[in-house]
Scaffold this motif. Structure first.
Motif, PDB file in Angstrom:
ATOM      1  N   THR A 413      30.420  50.260  30.733  1.00 11.30           N
ATOM      2  CA  THR A 413      30.918  49.460  31.857  1.00 11.30           C
ATOM      3  C   THR A 413      32.331  49.880  32.232  1.00 11.30           C
ATOM      4  OG1 THR A 413      29.546  47.580  31.200  1.00 11.30           O
ATOM      5  CG2 THR A 413      31.412  47.116  32.650  1.00 11.30           C
ATOM      6  N   TRP A 417      34.074  51.872  35.949  1.00 10.09           N
ATOM      7  CA  TRP A 417      35.047  51.249  36.843  1.00 10.09           C
ATOM      8  C   TRP A 417      36.001  52.284  37.425  1.00 10.09           C
ATOM      9  CZ3 TRP A 417      36.759  46.469  33.466  1.00 10.09           C
ATOM     10  CH2 TRP A 417      35.764  45.489  33.534  1.00 10.09           C
ATOM     11  N   GLU A 421      40.368  49.188  38.803  1.00 10.19           N
ATOM     12  CA  GLU A 421      39.663  48.127  38.081  1.00 10.19           C
ATOM     13  C   GLU A 421      39.994  48.167  36.588  1.00 10.19           C
ATOM     14  OE1 GLU A 421      35.522  47.447  40.523  1.00 10.19           O
ATOM     15  OE2 GLU A 421      35.774  49.355  39.441  1.00 10.19           O
ATOM     16  N   GLN A 422      40.109  49.375  36.048  1.00 15.04           N
ATOM     17  CA  GLN A 422      40.465  49.492  34.633  1.00 15.04           C
ATOM     18  C   GLN A 422      41.844  48.901  34.365  1.00 15.04           C
ATOM     19  OE1 GLN A 422      40.125  53.652  33.737  1.00 15.04           O
ATOM     20  NE2 GLN A 422      37.884  53.628  33.631  1.00 15.04           N
TER      21      GLN A 422
END
Length: 698
Positions: A413, A417, A421-422
């Motif tokens: 997941t 990203w 987003e990370q």
């Protein structure tokens, strides 16, 4: 080996165990003898670790460590979780009792109301040993199981949530007693008692004779009576346990009552709690150390009484139903529950995580950083030793905390990203399992905690090229990636991510305002006695927040029991023997987590992570500058102690009397031998504080 020789060997092993306890000077030799006999017993085909453990005075795990062949399947050590082939971890880039002795086993559950080692006062927690463990000797941290088994952890415990209380906490009649002088202060009256040898029986008899209407709490302000026979015991805990459990005619160990049910004594080397109940059941009383709240310096009991009065008055300005309870942790959590919103998303309370996630956080979320750095990483002769202590440090990190149902963020997941987003996830409220590599050219202190031998021991690898797997909070991960020297390589293996919330913000703001008010009184009050009382009260506020945060961590309960020597086989197989005499064996064992509605280890973990990161780098926005260990030259950091830094050079860091600011606490000019042990560091620390206070640091 036959059964007869097997039993004979067990008897000999018990003799060795007793000798180890009574003769510390022969400890090394006797421990070797003990291990040899355990190995010999292990050759018996019916030998069992749980049978040998009480005979050896060890836990089952310790016996298995000596004789691995005795390990049951449940104790087998699992290897690090392999990475699934289709989920390669993402590598981040720099941008990112006993009144009467029992006839059978007596078990007492240790209460949650205890001095919290999880959140010690600044610079008061023992330092990590200077010698770092090898990679092979470090313990392995748990992982989240793969698949639906692990996914099921990401929920809340059914029917368990922190809710606002619908009752008014009751105050308890309290006295303050100096057991050295016999001075007792009760309300506005001062009495002089004859305490005899200051046993618990002497204290209860004298206090109840002087105050016939009775009291419910006795704070010991000086004298440490529980250490009166310390020379007779190999460990302080043994002396304390003996003092607490000595028979008292007409009294027995309290079994608890009321909403804040607290049962049994709490054995602690420095700040124990004795809980007693009259045989008739009409009186309950605690004997406690005021050292749970603040350090005293030959303060008169009347001054300490005034400090508690000032504390209560200051808290009442923010909580009209505030009551000072027995300990800072109790008081802190009670006050927090009275800030739970009555309307909005969490009006029905803050739900408690699953027991599995709480257990994972307990095992993987360390507390304050405690590390002593020794030569050759620092000079053999230090030019100076300068101590900086972060003022009211944890209050700086309560503005944001994890709330809501947590999400599992797998390596797959995270890798899917975007970089934005990370980074948003790492800025958020998360707890991450990572594989860390120290840069090849790194020449400064370690940045992330790694597991070391010991139940909750951590060290901070700094050797270039070192790779290790650990868990850490978002603030530390972000610091490792964006530090001012050189980014570290971080691989996300797994993670827990919550929504950002403010469950502690109102509580912490009120405590910070209370602390500021009392600190101002201490600085400007014209009466030195009242100024001292205000200072102690401000330190008590700090303890309320500090230990209150530690209480959210909710350690697994520990049960303490006493078993007659004649019934040794009844000692639980998974118990650790902590003391014994000719008649009784005292043991303790963990019993898992209680259904505590105020258990929120995710909050404590987030605050501890933020505080550890701030020891490395902290921005002062108003001054447009930074402070912390990474803003000092390589080789100048001597030690970390919870929220204090020890350096070989003074720093021009701003100090505005705000939580989190670095306060100069001590300064010694060298050359000074570099400390190589905790004792040496503390000796230099005390000398540095004295020198700074008296103006003799140069």
């Amino acid at each position: 080996m036959d059964a007869q020789s097997y039993n004979a060997a067990l008897s000999e092993l018990r003799t060795v165990r007793d000798a180890i306890k009574r003769a510390r000077t022969e400890l090394s030799r006797l421990e070797g003898d003990r291990d040899k006999r355990i190995t010999q017993l292990a050759t018996y085909d019916k030998a069992k670790a749980e049978r040998i453990a009480p005979a050896a005075g060890l836990s089952v795990a310790d016996v298995v460590a000596v004789a691995p062949s005795l390990a049951p399947d449940s104790l087998a050590v699992t290897a690090d979780k392999p990475q699934p082939q289709d989920a390669a971890p993402e590598t981040l880039t720099p941008g990112v009792d006993e009144a009467a002795k029992p006839q059978g086993p007596v078990v007492t559950e240790t209460s949650a109301d205890r001095p919290q080692p999880t959140a010690p006062p600044a610079s008061d927690e023992s330092a990590v040993p200077a010698t770092l463990p090898s990679a092979s000797s470090a313990r392995s941290l748990p992982s989240i199981p793969e698949g639906t088994t692990g996914d099921d952890w990401f929920t809340h415990t059914s029917g368990l949530a922190s809710t606002r209380p619908n009752f008014t906490q009751q105050a308890r009649s309290t006295v303050f007693l100096d057991t050295t002088t016999g001075v007792l202060v009760h309300r506005q009256q001062t009495h002089h008692l004859n305490l005899g040898t200051a046993t618990a029986a002497d204290i209860l008899t004298a206090v109840f004779r002087t105050i016939p209407e009775g009291v419910e709490r006795i704070y010991i302000t000086a004298g440490d009576p529980w250490h009166r026979d310390a020379d007779r015991y190999p460990y302080l805990r043994d002396a304390v346990a003996a003092w607490l459990n000595a028979p008292i005619p007409g009294w027995r160990t309290d079994t608890g009552r009321g909403r804040d049910r607290m049962a049994g004594h709490f054995v602690h080397a420095r700040n124990p709690v004795g809980r007693y109940q009259r045989e008739s059941g009409d009186s309950h009383v605690e004997i406690r150390s005021v050292g749970e709240w603040f350090d005293v310096d030959s303060d008169d009991p009347a001054v300490i009484r005034d400090a508690f009065v000032l504390l209560w008055q200051a808290l009442r300005r923010h909580w009209n139903d505030a009551v000072i309870m027995g300990s800072p942790s109790q008081t802190g959590r009670d006050l927090w529950t009275r800030t739970i919103p009555q309307r909005g998303q969490y009006a029905d309370g803050y739900p408690v995580l699953s027991e599995e996630l709480r257990g994972l956080l307990h095992a993987t979320a360390g507390q304050g950083r405690n590390e002593l750095i020794i030569p050759p990483r620092v000079p053999d002769q230090l030019p100076q030793l300068v101590e900086y202590d972060r003022t009211f440090a944890y209050a700086k990190h309560t503005w944001k905390s994890p709330v809501g149902t947590p999400r599992r963020i797998t390596a797959t997941t995270f890798a899917a990203w975007s970089e934005k987003e990370q980074m948003r996830a790492l800025y958020g409220c998360g707890h991450w399992q990572v594989r860390v590599t120290v840069p090849d050219t790194w020449n400064h202190v370690g940045l992330l905690p790694a597991p070391a031998p010991g139940e909750r021991a951590w060290h901070y690898p700094a050797t270039p090229g070192t790779t290790f797997t650990t868990w850490a909070g978002g603030p530390e991960i972000h610091t490792a990636l964006t530090n001012p020297i050189q980014p570290w390589k971080i691989e996300i293996l797994d993670g827990i991510l919550w929504e950002d919330g403010k469950p502690l913000d109102d509580w912490a703001k009120k405590l910070k305002e209370t602390w500021t008010n009392l600190s101002a009184q201490a600085q400007f009050h014209g009466d030195p006695v009242q100024a001292r009382a205000a200072h102690l009260a401000s330190r008590a506020v700090r303890s309320i927040l500090l230990y209150g945060i530690g209480a959210f961590a909710q350690r697994p309960r520990m049960v303490t029991g006493t078993t007659p020597r004649s019934m040794e086989r009844d000692v639980p197989a998974d118990a650790e023997i902590i003391a014994f005499d000719d008649k009784h064996i005292t043991w303790q064992k963990p019993t898992g987590f209680a259904r505590d509605p105020n258990a929120h280890p995710e909050w404590a973990a987030a605050i501890w992570s933020g505080a550890r990161a701030a020891l490395l780098t902290q921005r002062h926005r108003d001054d447009n500058t930074y402070a912390g260990a990474l803003h000092t030259p390589p080789g100048t950091v001597v030690a970390f102690r919870t929220d204090a830094l020890y350096l070989t050079q003074p720093q021009n860091w701003p100090y505005h009397h705000q939580p989190g600011d670095y306060l100069l606490r001590g300064h010694l000019t060298g050359p000074l031998p570099a400390p190589t042990s905790e004792e040496e560091l503390l000796s230099l620390r005390d000398a540095g504080r004295t020198a700074l206070t008296t103006g003799q640091e140069h």
